[in-house]
Design a protein around this motif. Structure first.
Motif, PDB file in Angstrom:
ATOM      1  N   SER A  56       0.869  -1.187   0.000  1.00 29.43           N
ATOM      2  CA  SER A  56       0.000   0.000   0.000  1.00 29.43           C
ATOM      3  C   SER A  56       0.902   1.234   0.000  1.00 29.43           C
ATOM      4  O   SER A  56       2.105   1.132   0.290  1.00 29.43           O
ATOM      5  CB  SER A  56      -0.914   0.034   1.242  1.00 29.43           C
ATOM      6  OG  SER A  56      -0.147   0.300   2.397  1.00 29.43           O
ATOM      7  N   GLY A  57       0.297   2.373  -0.289  1.00 31.11           N
ATOM      8  CA  GLY A  57       1.048   3.620  -0.197  1.00 31.11           C
ATOM      9  C   GLY A  57       1.528   3.847   1.226  1.00 31.11           C
ATOM     10  O   GLY A  57       2.659   4.276   1.459  1.00 31.11           O
ATOM     11  N   MET A  58       0.673   3.547   2.192  1.00 30.47           N
ATOM     12  CA  MET A  58       1.061   3.744   3.593  1.00 30.47           C
ATOM     13  C   MET A  58       2.248   2.864   3.957  1.00 30.47           C
ATOM     14  O   MET A  58       3.163   3.302   4.651  1.00 30.47           O
ATOM     15  CB  MET A  58      -0.127   3.511   4.532  1.00 30.47           C
ATOM     16  CG  MET A  58      -1.026   4.722   4.713  1.00 30.47           C
ATOM     17  SD  MET A  58      -0.169   6.294   5.073  1.00 30.47           S
ATOM     18  CE  MET A  58       0.640   5.942   6.635  1.00 30.47           C
ATOM     19  N   SER A  59       2.246   1.597   3.512  1.00 28.75           N
ATOM     20  CA  SER A  59       3.396   0.723   3.799  1.00 28.75           C
ATOM     21  C   SER A  59       4.681   1.357   3.274  1.00 28.75           C
ATOM     22  O   SER A  59       5.734   1.248   3.899  1.00 28.75           O
ATOM     23  CB  SER A  59       3.245  -0.638   3.123  1.00 28.75           C
ATOM     24  OG  SER A  59       2.163  -1.332   3.640  1.00 28.75           O
ATOM     25  N   HIS A  74       4.664   7.034  -4.586  1.00 30.33           N
ATOM     26  CA  HIS A  74       3.282   7.026  -5.087  1.00 30.33           C
ATOM     27  C   HIS A  74       2.444   6.032  -4.309  1.00 30.33           C
ATOM     28  O   HIS A  74       2.910   4.921  -4.036  1.00 30.33           O
ATOM     29  CB  HIS A  74       3.221   6.557  -6.553  1.00 30.33           C
ATOM     30  CG  HIS A  74       3.779   7.551  -7.509  1.00 30.33           C
ATOM     31  ND1 HIS A  74       2.993   8.415  -8.220  1.00 30.33           N
ATOM     32  CD2 HIS A  74       5.050   7.825  -7.865  1.00 30.33           C
ATOM     33  CE1 HIS A  74       3.751   9.178  -8.970  1.00 30.33           C
ATOM     34  NE2 HIS A  74       5.011   8.849  -8.779  1.00 30.33           N
ATOM     35  N   SER A  75       1.225   6.409  -3.999  1.00 31.20           N
ATOM     36  CA  SER A  75       0.227   5.390  -3.736  1.00 31.20           C
ATOM     37  C   SER A  75      -0.150   4.866  -5.122  1.00 31.20           C
ATOM     38  O   SER A  75      -0.858   5.534  -5.878  1.00 31.20           O
ATOM     39  CB  SER A  75      -1.006   5.984  -3.037  1.00 31.20           C
ATOM     40  OG  SER A  75      -2.060   5.030  -3.132  1.00 31.20           O
ATOM     41  N   ALA A  76       0.361   3.672  -5.450  1.00 33.31           N
ATOM     42  CA  ALA A  76       0.071   3.091  -6.767  1.00 33.31           C
ATOM     43  C   ALA A  76      -1.350   2.550  -6.839  1.00 33.31           C
ATOM     44  O   ALA A  76      -1.806   2.079  -7.887  1.00 33.31           O
ATOM     45  CB  ALA A  76       1.086   1.994  -7.093  1.00 33.31           C
ATOM     46  N   THR A  77      -2.055   2.641  -5.717  1.00 33.60           N
ATOM     47  CA  THR A  77      -3.487   2.368  -5.666  1.00 33.60           C
ATOM     48  C   THR A  77      -4.235   3.303  -6.631  1.00 33.60           C
ATOM     49  O   THR A  77      -5.320   2.967  -7.109  1.00 33.60           O
ATOM     50  CB  THR A  77      -4.010   2.662  -4.237  1.00 33.60           C
ATOM     51  OG1 THR A  77      -3.138   2.054  -3.289  1.00 33.60           O
ATOM     52  CG2 THR A  77      -5.423   2.182  -4.030  1.00 33.60           C
ATOM     53  N   LYS A  78      -3.640   4.479  -6.863  1.00 33.04           N
ATOM     54  CA  LYS A  78      -4.362   5.565  -7.548  1.00 33.04           C
ATOM     55  C   LYS A  78      -4.121   5.504  -9.058  1.00 33.04           C
ATOM     56  O   LYS A  78      -4.512   4.539  -9.681  1.00 33.04           O
ATOM     57  CB  LYS A  78      -3.960   6.901  -6.938  1.00 33.04           C
ATOM     58  CG  LYS A  78      -3.864   6.895  -5.394  1.00 33.04           C
ATOM     59  CD  LYS A  78      -5.176   6.566  -4.710  1.00 33.04           C
ATOM     60  CE  LYS A  78      -5.005   6.686  -3.190  1.00 33.04           C
ATOM     61  NZ  LYS A  78      -6.108   6.141  -2.437  1.00 33.04           N
ATOM     62  N   VAL A 114       9.118  12.985  -2.412  1.00 36.86           N
ATOM     63  CA  VAL A 114       7.957  13.649  -3.007  1.00 36.86           C
ATOM     64  C   VAL A 114       6.837  12.635  -3.180  1.00 36.86           C
ATOM     65  O   VAL A 114       6.989  11.651  -3.910  1.00 36.86           O
ATOM     66  CB  VAL A 114       8.304  14.259  -4.385  1.00 36.86           C
ATOM     67  CG1 VAL A 114       7.074  14.914  -5.007  1.00 36.86           C
ATOM     68  CG2 VAL A 114       9.425  15.272  -4.256  1.00 36.86           C
ATOM     69  N   ASP A 115       5.716  12.868  -2.483  1.00 38.69           N
ATOM     70  CA  ASP A 115       4.512  12.085  -2.748  1.00 38.69           C
ATOM     71  C   ASP A 115       3.880  12.677  -4.010  1.00 38.69           C
ATOM     72  O   ASP A 115       3.275  13.753  -3.987  1.00 38.69           O
ATOM     73  CB  ASP A 115       3.545  12.161  -1.557  1.00 38.69           C
ATOM     74  CG  ASP A 115       2.296  11.300  -1.783  1.00 38.69           C
ATOM     75  OD1 ASP A 115       2.001  10.974  -2.947  1.00 38.69           O
ATOM     76  OD2 ASP A 115       1.609  10.992  -0.790  1.00 38.69           O
ATOM     77  N   SER A 116       4.084  11.969  -5.113  1.00 38.38           N
ATOM     78  CA  SER A 116       3.643  12.467  -6.419  1.00 38.38           C
ATOM     79  C   SER A 116       2.435  11.663  -6.920  1.00 38.38           C
ATOM     80  O   SER A 116       2.191  11.571  -8.123  1.00 38.38           O
ATOM     81  CB  SER A 116       4.818  12.369  -7.408  1.00 38.38           C
ATOM     82  OG  SER A 116       4.600  13.141  -8.553  1.00 38.38           O
TER      83      SER A 116
HETATM   84  N1  PLP Z   1      -0.568   9.507  -0.626  1.00 39.30           N
HETATM   85  C1  PLP Z   1      -1.668  10.071  -1.121  1.00 39.30           C
HETATM   86  C2  PLP Z   1      -1.566  11.393  -1.810  1.00 39.30           C
HETATM   87  C3  PLP Z   1      -2.900   9.432  -0.997  1.00 39.30           C
HETATM   88  O1  PLP Z   1      -4.008  10.015  -1.493  1.00 39.30           O
HETATM   89  C4  PLP Z   1      -2.968   8.177  -0.336  1.00 39.30           C
HETATM   90  C5  PLP Z   1      -4.261   7.475  -0.163  1.00 39.30           C
HETATM   91  O2  PLP Z   1      -5.318   8.004  -0.376  1.00 39.30           O
HETATM   92  C6  PLP Z   1      -1.783   7.633   0.174  1.00 39.30           C
HETATM   93  C7  PLP Z   1      -0.609   8.311   0.008  1.00 39.30           C
HETATM   94  C8  PLP Z   1      -1.799   6.314   0.886  1.00 39.30           C
HETATM   95  O3  PLP Z   1      -1.887   5.277  -0.056  1.00 39.30           O
HETATM   96  P1  PLP Z   1      -2.645   3.898   0.201  1.00 39.30           P
HETATM   97  O4  PLP Z   1      -4.084   4.190   0.441  1.00 39.30           O
HETATM   98  O5  PLP Z   1      -2.356   3.126  -1.044  1.00 39.30           O
HETATM   99  O6  PLP Z   1      -2.007   3.286   1.409  1.00 39.30           O
END
Ligand code: PLP
Length: 384
Positions: free
Chosen positions: A81-84, A200-204, A178-180
């Motif tokens: 996940s992005g958080m991980s 990146h949150s590659a979820t997005k 940078v959170d891009s």
């Molecule tokens: N960074 C941004 C800009 C986000 O919008 C999010 C989630 O919404 C995250 C990080 C965290 O990513 P994840 O939900 O994949 O853990």
């Protein structure tokens, strides 16, 4: 067939999954390798360096290679996940490191920093997104180890000048991450602008279909925290598994075209509602009156993306009511998918998030633009 060619454009390489043709079957889609463990050869040597899936495996490595190609990075690391991914970076810092981050950015990242500061693991200071003087003032030369910016940033989509932030961070001896997430590498390449880690949150946008979570970090080989970050991922077991990596490869093949469509729709949507009588403000970096527009135009080279916030006039509860009235926009959190989402951000991010009550966060997808405009119009009318 060769996996990589340096002469082709990144989007060509991504569209063809790095020109991978499966040698056994001729499949133009890379196979998914779902093994947790890998057999050694007759000399007890590893065949392709893989030993156990918690350290790395072929499908994940293939997705990482595509992202590294798009980012202009030496290496990318995928997490579940992005958080991980952001947790791994903070875990890799030396004890008691000073961290500087934005006061408005993805709220769960801020909560994680709060928690680590409360537990005495890090020290932290925050600065208003986009304010380089405040960033400079927050830095403690020699002690700040990480500057974490997000641009465009959740909430008001404010823009921070990546090159200028990199210079300030480096002068203080810190690494710039940078959170891009809202600006994937088809439009912004943070490493080319001087950042040390592109996150990146590659979820997005990278995943793009709202069907799995993933996070990715990309860097150059000499990045000081890199080996530690990789080690943390192995200890925590947070590597992206094979199936999600395979889905991500599928998605990366169309990233540039999906992002282009979202950007085109978002610009038309923003322009339409910016002129609307009952709209207080459309916060979209693509509009010339957005405070970060000039910097955004410089560092978002291929479109401003699909993310915006809209502040509506009227009673405090109107925006909240509107989020319940849409019939095309789906009332859900997250962003960067092919479907358009709407959310009353304060409800999701919390009363202490600094998000105004009249703000709707909108992720514009690839649907017909007239349907999206008509839907928002009818939600406005329904709450008039
Ligand atoms: N960074 C941004 C800009 C986000 O919008 C999010 C989630 O919404 C995250 C990080 C965290 O990513 P994840 O939900 O994949 O853990």
């Amino acid at each position: 067939m060769a996996r990589k060619s340096n002469t082709l454009a990144p989007e060509t390489l991504a569209a063809q999954a790095l020109r991978h043709i499966d040698p056994a079957s001729g499949s133009v889609v890379p196979p998914m390798v779902a093994a947790s463990t890998f057999a050694r050869d007759e000399n007890y040597d590893l065949r392709e360096g893989y030993i156990y899936a918690r350290y790395g495996s072929p499908t994940t490595a293939h997705a990482e290679e595509i992202i590294a190609t798009l980012e202009g990075a030496d290496e990318s690391l995928l997490l579940n996940s992005g958080m991980s991914a952001s947790v791994a970076v903070v875990e890799a810092l030396p004890p008691n490191a000073h961290v500087v981050a934005q006061s408005m950015m993805y709220h769960v990242g801020l909560h994680w920093l709060d928690r680590q500061a409360r537990r005495g693991v890090i020290r932290k200071d925050l600065f208003p997104a986009g304010d380089l003087d405040a960033l400079e003032a927050a830095l403690i030369p020699g002690e700040t180890k990480l500057v974490w910016i997000e641009t465009p940033a959740n909430g008001d989509w404010s823009i921070t000048d990546i090159a200028a932030a990199a210079e300030l961070a480096h002068r203080a001896g810190a690494v710039l991450m940078v959170d891009s997430t809202a600006a994937p590498p088809c439009t912004t390449k943070p490493l080319d602008l001087g950042a040390d880690i592109s996150f990146h949150s590659a979820t997005k946008y990278m995943g793009g279909h709202s069907d799995f979570t993933a996070g990715v970090l990309s860097a150059r080989k000499d990045m000081p925290l890199w080996a530690d970050i990789r080690e943390v991922r192995s200890f925590q077991g947070t590597i992206l598994p094979a199936f999600e990596s395979w889905l991500l490869i599928r998605s990366l093949r169309s990233l540039h075209i999906r992002y282009e469509a979202c950007s085109r729709n978002a610009m038309a949507f923003a322009q339409h509602f910016a002129a609307h009588q009952v709209i207080e403000a459309v916060l979209y970096p693509g509009l010339p009156d957005h405070p970060g527009h000039d910097v955004a135009a410089r560092q978002m080279k291929n479109g401003f993306g699909g993310m915006m916030s809209i502040r509506v006039k009227g009673s405090d509860s109107r925006a909240f009511e509107m989020a319940k009235q849409t019939k095309v926009f789906i009332p859900a959190t997250s962003l960067g998918g092919v479907e358009s989402l709407i959310e009353h951000r304060r409800t999701v991010a919390g009363e202490d998030s600094g998000i105004p009550a009249n703000l709707l966060r909108i992720s514009i997808g690839i649907e017909n633009i007239d349907d999206l405009i008509a839907d928002f119009e009818q939600a406005l009318a329904a709450t008039a």
